[in-house]
Design an enzyme around this catalytic site. Structure first.
Site, PDB file in Angstrom:
ATOM      1  N   LYS A 121      43.779  40.734  47.131  1.00  0.00           N
ATOM      2  CA  LYS A 121      44.663  40.338  46.007  1.00  0.00           C
ATOM      3  C   LYS A 121      44.504  41.287  44.886  1.00  0.00           C
ATOM      4  CE  LYS A 121      43.583  38.018  42.238  1.00  0.00           C
ATOM      5  NZ  LYS A 121      43.409  37.107  41.255  1.00  0.00           N
ATOM      6  N   ASP A 139      47.489  34.298  44.068  1.00  0.00           N
ATOM      7  CA  ASP A 139      46.386  33.483  43.374  1.00  0.00           C
ATOM      8  C   ASP A 139      46.222  32.230  43.400  1.00  0.00           C
ATOM      9  OD1 ASP A 139      48.309  32.647  41.645  1.00  0.00           O
ATOM     10  OD2 ASP A 139      47.107  33.300  39.758  1.00  0.00           O
TER      11      ASP A 139
END
Length: 232
Positions: A121, A139
């Site tokens: 991420k 997220d």
């Protein structure tokens, strides 16, 4: 409604809510963004933006950060979650950037993911926001909303990323992932949210999902409710 049709309608709504999508983490360079995103794990963006000015006054390039002691880094970020581990990772990744990448942040997902403390991420955010490469960082907000909206099946972050990439046009990825985050924070929280009144969930989520979340929230609220005096 097909997922692609649903995504098209969601995209139009998100664009109405958030025509502009500033990056929530304050930074002036790819290196500052990399450090800020690393710090944001288990820490709010607000907290990160409070601590990075002091850290970046000490060092805002890989070469300068590599010269700092870990304790100097820790002193600036100590109010962030997992601060001791993050301080060590920041120091080591700065050293690796100097040793292996000429003191620059590489525009490569694989090279970024090889750095200490940098997961998929974090690397995706840097690729998207610093280098303009289409990615879809997922997220907790995005993972939750994708499931609520029926765009993914709520199994893994990796599956959610693949599902969202399949239904949103590639040229929108870098913007829409921020739009979903902003929407989740401001309009679609994880708990005690009536999906039937939400601008997107009201039509995008299934009646089954709405009922499940209502029952879950009621159950959590009941467990938290203090018992009356005299009750066992």
């Amino acid at each position: 409604m097909k997922r692609s049709e649903k995504a098209h309608r969601i995209l139009a709504q998100l664009e109405g809510f958030y025509p502009e999508t500033p990056v929530p983490l304050d930074h002036t360079s790819p290196f500052e963004l990399l450090v800020a995103v690393l710090l944001s794990a288990q820490t709010t963006d607000l907290r990160v933006n409070l601590v990075t000015p002091d850290l970046f006054r000490k060092a805002n390039t890989p070469a300068a950060m590599a010269r700092l002691e870990v304790d100097d880094i820790l002193a600036s970020i100590k109010t962030c979650g997992l601060a001791p581990t993050k301080a060590k990772n920041i120091r080591r990744l700065a050293e690796m950037l100097v040793e292996e990448h000429g003191g620059e942040v590489p525009a490569s997902l694989e090279a970024l993911e090889a750095l200490p403390g940098v997961g998929h991420k974090t690397a995706s955010v840097v690729m998207a926001q610093s280098f303009g490469v289409p990615t879809f960082p997922v997220d907790t907000h995005i993972h939750r909303l994708a499931a609520r909206w029926g765009l993914s099946n709520d199994t893994t972050v990796e599956k959610t990323e693949a599902d969202l990439k399949a239904v949103f046009p590639r040229e929108t990825w870098n913007k829409v992932h921020l739009q979903i985050i902003f929407f989740g924070r401001e309009h679609c929280p994880a708990r005690y949210h009536d999906l039937s009144t939400c601008p997107i969930c009201a039509w995008a989520s299934s009646k089954t999902r709405q009922a499940q979340e209502k029952r879950r929230d009621a159950s959590v609220a009941k467990k938290r409710r203090p018992q009356s005096p005299g009750r066992p």
